[in-house]
Design a protein around this motif. Structure first.
Motif, PDB file in Angstrom:
ATOM      1  N   ALA A   1       0.422  -1.148  -0.165  1.00 21.29           N
ATOM      2  CA  ALA A   1       0.107  -0.046   0.138  1.00 21.29           C
ATOM      3  C   ALA A   1       1.112   1.238  -0.471  1.00 21.29           C
ATOM      4  O   ALA A   1       0.223   2.743   0.440  1.00 21.29           O
ATOM      5  CB  ALA A   1      -0.263  -0.058   1.509  1.00 21.29           C
ATOM      6  N   GLY A   2       2.336   1.019  -0.056  1.00 20.87           N
ATOM      7  CA  GLY A   2       2.695   2.569  -0.525  1.00 20.87           C
ATOM      8  C   GLY A   2       3.852   2.453   0.448  1.00 20.87           C
ATOM      9  O   GLY A   2       3.809   2.182   1.263  1.00 20.87           O
TER      10      GLY A   2
ATOM     11  N   PRO B   1       1.132   2.645  -9.723  1.00 18.09           N
ATOM     12  CA  PRO B   1      -0.157   3.642  -9.818  1.00 18.09           C
ATOM     13  C   PRO B   1      -0.143   3.317  -8.482  1.00 18.09           C
ATOM     14  O   PRO B   1       0.520   3.777  -7.626  1.00 18.09           O
ATOM     15  CB  PRO B   1      -1.370   2.063 -10.362  1.00 18.09           C
ATOM     16  CG  PRO B   1      -0.642   1.290  -9.686  1.00 18.09           C
ATOM     17  CD  PRO B   1       0.404   0.359  -9.617  1.00 18.09           C
ATOM     18  N   MET B   2      -0.897   4.688  -8.669  1.00 13.33           N
ATOM     19  CA  MET B   2      -1.550   6.052  -7.250  1.00 13.33           C
ATOM     20  C   MET B   2      -2.568   5.150  -6.786  1.00 13.33           C
ATOM     21  O   MET B   2      -3.082   4.475  -5.706  1.00 13.33           O
ATOM     22  CB  MET B   2      -1.609   7.132  -7.393  1.00 13.33           C
ATOM     23  CG  MET B   2      -0.593   8.163  -7.972  1.00 13.33           C
ATOM     24  SD  MET B   2      -1.344   9.567  -7.740  1.00 13.33           S
ATOM     25  CE  MET B   2       0.261  10.293  -8.347  1.00 13.33           C
ATOM     26  N   VAL B   3      -3.269   4.223  -7.655  1.00 15.89           N
ATOM     27  CA  VAL B   3      -4.521   3.832  -7.181  1.00 15.89           C
ATOM     28  C   VAL B   3      -4.434   2.296  -7.779  1.00 15.89           C
ATOM     29  O   VAL B   3      -4.191   1.640  -8.978  1.00 15.89           O
ATOM     30  CB  VAL B   3      -6.014   3.494  -7.379  1.00 15.89           C
ATOM     31  CG1 VAL B   3      -7.273   3.386  -6.536  1.00 15.89           C
ATOM     32  CG2 VAL B   3      -6.093   5.663  -6.539  1.00 15.89           C
ATOM     33  N   LYS B   4      -5.037   1.219  -7.338  1.00 15.34           N
ATOM     34  CA  LYS B   4      -4.808  -0.131  -7.758  1.00 15.34           C
ATOM     35  C   LYS B   4      -6.442  -0.980  -7.753  1.00 15.34           C
ATOM     36  O   LYS B   4      -6.560  -1.350  -6.095  1.00 15.34           O
ATOM     37  CB  LYS B   4      -4.080  -1.195  -7.579  1.00 15.34           C
ATOM     38  CG  LYS B   4      -4.401  -2.584  -8.329  1.00 15.34           C
ATOM     39  CD  LYS B   4      -3.665  -2.219  -9.848  1.00 15.34           C
ATOM     40  CE  LYS B   4      -3.365  -4.169 -10.310  1.00 15.34           C
ATOM     41  NZ  LYS B   4      -3.649  -3.877 -11.744  1.00 15.34           N
TER      42      LYS B   4
ATOM     43  N   LYS C   1     -14.089  -7.985  -4.595  1.00 14.80           N
ATOM     44  CA  LYS C   1     -13.525  -6.413  -5.358  1.00 14.80           C
ATOM     45  C   LYS C   1     -12.191  -5.761  -4.515  1.00 14.80           C
ATOM     46  O   LYS C   1     -13.181  -5.864  -3.519  1.00 14.80           O
ATOM     47  CB  LYS C   1     -14.847  -5.386  -5.658  1.00 14.80           C
ATOM     48  CG  LYS C   1     -13.868  -4.155  -6.519  1.00 14.80           C
ATOM     49  CD  LYS C   1     -15.444  -3.242  -6.558  1.00 14.80           C
ATOM     50  CE  LYS C   1     -14.296  -2.179  -7.397  1.00 14.80           C
ATOM     51  NZ  LYS C   1     -15.403  -0.978  -7.857  1.00 14.80           N
ATOM     52  N   ILE C   2     -11.503  -5.689  -4.036  1.00 15.71           N
ATOM     53  CA  ILE C   2     -10.357  -4.740  -3.184  1.00 15.71           C
ATOM     54  C   ILE C   2      -9.734  -3.398  -4.044  1.00 15.71           C
ATOM     55  O   ILE C   2      -8.904  -3.377  -5.515  1.00 15.71           O
ATOM     56  CB  ILE C   2      -8.541  -6.245  -3.137  1.00 15.71           C
ATOM     57  CG1 ILE C   2      -9.531  -7.407  -3.000  1.00 15.71           C
ATOM     58  CG2 ILE C   2      -8.461  -5.016  -2.394  1.00 15.71           C
ATOM     59  CD1 ILE C   2      -8.638  -8.087  -2.747  1.00 15.71           C
ATOM     60  N   MET C   3      -9.626  -2.749  -3.290  1.00 15.05           N
ATOM     61  CA  MET C   3      -9.169  -1.165  -4.067  1.00 15.05           C
ATOM     62  C   MET C   3      -7.819  -1.208  -2.716  1.00 15.05           C
ATOM     63  O   MET C   3      -8.346  -1.264  -1.263  1.00 15.05           O
ATOM     64  CB  MET C   3     -10.374  -0.593  -3.572  1.00 15.05           C
ATOM     65  CG  MET C   3      -9.650   1.147  -3.992  1.00 15.05           C
ATOM     66  SD  MET C   3     -10.493   2.500  -3.780  1.00 15.05           S
ATOM     67  CE  MET C   3     -11.480   2.569  -5.378  1.00 15.05           C
ATOM     68  N   ILE C   4      -7.027  -0.835  -3.949  1.00 15.86           N
ATOM     69  CA  ILE C   4      -5.764  -0.257  -2.343  1.00 15.86           C
ATOM     70  C   ILE C   4      -5.273   1.623  -2.816  1.00 15.86           C
ATOM     71  O   ILE C   4      -4.946   1.357  -4.072  1.00 15.86           O
ATOM     72  CB  ILE C   4      -4.580  -1.372  -2.581  1.00 15.86           C
ATOM     73  CG1 ILE C   4      -5.030  -2.903  -2.949  1.00 15.86           C
ATOM     74  CG2 ILE C   4      -3.060  -0.973  -2.079  1.00 15.86           C
ATOM     75  CD1 ILE C   4      -3.784  -3.541  -3.872  1.00 15.86           C
ATOM     76  N   VAL C   5      -5.150   2.022  -1.621  1.00 17.33           N
ATOM     77  CA  VAL C   5      -4.712   3.333  -2.307  1.00 17.33           C
ATOM     78  C   VAL C   5      -4.045   3.311  -1.172  1.00 17.33           C
ATOM     79  O   VAL C   5      -4.590   3.607  -0.131  1.00 17.33           O
ATOM     80  CB  VAL C   5      -6.684   4.308  -1.921  1.00 17.33           C
ATOM     81  CG1 VAL C   5      -7.193   4.292  -1.474  1.00 17.33           C
ATOM     82  CG2 VAL C   5      -5.867   5.838  -2.559  1.00 17.33           C
ATOM     83  N   HIS C   6      -3.174   4.491  -1.198  1.00 16.12           N
ATOM     84  CA  HIS C   6      -2.011   5.151  -0.022  1.00 16.12           C
ATOM     85  C   HIS C   6      -2.697   5.453   1.262  1.00 16.12           C
ATOM     86  O   HIS C   6      -2.255   5.648   2.273  1.00 16.12           O
ATOM     87  CB  HIS C   6      -0.569   5.697  -0.358  1.00 16.12           C
ATOM     88  CG  HIS C   6       0.188   5.109   0.939  1.00 16.12           C
ATOM     89  ND1 HIS C   6       0.742   4.662   1.667  1.00 16.12           N
ATOM     90  CD2 HIS C   6       0.313   6.706   1.334  1.00 16.12           C
ATOM     91  CE1 HIS C   6       1.808   5.083   2.223  1.00 16.12           C
ATOM     92  NE2 HIS C   6       0.984   6.493   2.324  1.00 16.12           N
TER      93      HIS C   6
ATOM     94  N   ILE D   1       1.140   0.395  -4.743  1.00 21.35           N
ATOM     95  CA  ILE D   1       0.931   1.222  -5.312  1.00 21.35           C
ATOM     96  C   ILE D   1       2.298   1.899  -4.772  1.00 21.35           C
ATOM     97  O   ILE D   1       2.411   2.140  -4.765  1.00 21.35           O
ATOM     98  CB  ILE D   1      -0.344   1.512  -5.125  1.00 21.35           C
ATOM     99  CG1 ILE D   1      -0.091   1.787  -3.596  1.00 21.35           C
ATOM    100  CG2 ILE D   1      -1.740   1.397  -5.230  1.00 21.35           C
ATOM    101  CD1 ILE D   1      -1.615   2.588  -2.767  1.00 21.35           C
ATOM    102  N   LEU D   2       2.070   3.186  -5.159  1.00 15.51           N
ATOM    103  CA  LEU D   2       2.998   4.762  -4.468  1.00 15.51           C
ATOM    104  C   LEU D   2       2.278   5.127  -3.423  1.00 15.51           C
ATOM    105  O   LEU D   2       0.866   5.255  -3.774  1.00 15.51           O
ATOM    106  CB  LEU D   2       2.568   5.622  -5.725  1.00 15.51           C
ATOM    107  CG  LEU D   2       3.451   5.196  -7.179  1.00 15.51           C
ATOM    108  CD1 LEU D   2       3.050   6.990  -8.057  1.00 15.51           C
ATOM    109  CD2 LEU D   2       4.487   4.874  -7.051  1.00 15.51           C
TER     110      LEU D   2
END
Length: 203
Positions: free
Chosen positions: A32-33, A102-105, A113-118, A58-59
């Protein structure tokens, strides 16, 4: 399926190695960055992450600052001298690897459904979700995905929401194995997709 979840390693290769040695095997490794920044081993961390099988990452805000070679002075969340130093020592191939993140994956694992964001879905680099964040805020984010994974706070936190409409929704912040904050320990997380349960673990 065993899913390792890590965030905010910050150039600490020893912390990352400890996780890999402790877990030994996994099916998917989610990051997660903030691979770099602060720590003294940015090349070693990137090269280790790049070699991990089934890696998805992600970044984070420090990663983004290093790529740009400067910090957002209006926020002052990164140390400018450290950002410049980190960029100066990164090998070209490792900087290129970082730039490709990417910034979001968003991905799907076993139908979830999985979302990864910093940060947060609406403030992808600088948003915060803490254990003391209002639950209504977290539930609003979880209406868009089965599992939301963030980092940035360096504080481990797992929130499960049982809904009649969608079933279980899960929020995960694995904390940091390198620079924990607010009295937290050095942590990461493991997701078991057979039971859809997450637990944080210390390194």
């Amino acid at each position: 399926m065993k899913v390792i979840i890590v965030s905010d390693v910050h150039g600490d290769a020893d912390a990352l190695d400890r996780i890999l040695v402790k877990e030994k095997h996994w099916d998917i490794f989610l990051f997660a960055g903030d691979a770099v920044g602060r720590g003294e081993e940015p090349n070693e961390v990137i090269e280790t992450l790049a070699d991990i099988e089934n890696f998805v990452g992600i970044l984070g805000n420090w990663d983004y600052a290093v790529i740009r070679g400067k910090v957002d002075m209006s926020r002052r969340e990164e140390d400018a001298d450290n950002v410049i130093w980190t960029r100066s020592v990164l090998r070209p191939e490792n900087l290129k690897w970082l730039e490709k993140l990417p910034m979001v994956k968003e991905l799907e694992i076993d139908g979830k459904k999985i979302m990864i964001v910093h940060g947060t879905p609406d403030a992808i680099l600088y948003g915060y979700i803490y254990p003391w964040t209002e639950r209504s805020v977290i539930r609003a984010y979880l209406k868009e995905t089965d599992i939301l994974i963030t980092g940035h706070t360096h504080v481990p936190f797992v929130f499960e929401w049982e809904t009649q409409k969608w079933g279980r929704r899960i929020y995960v912040n694995p904390g940091s194995p390198s620079y924990p904050k607010s009295g937290a320990k050095k942590t990461y997380a493991v997701l078991d997709t057979e039971k859809w349960k997450v637990r944080t673990k210390t390194i």
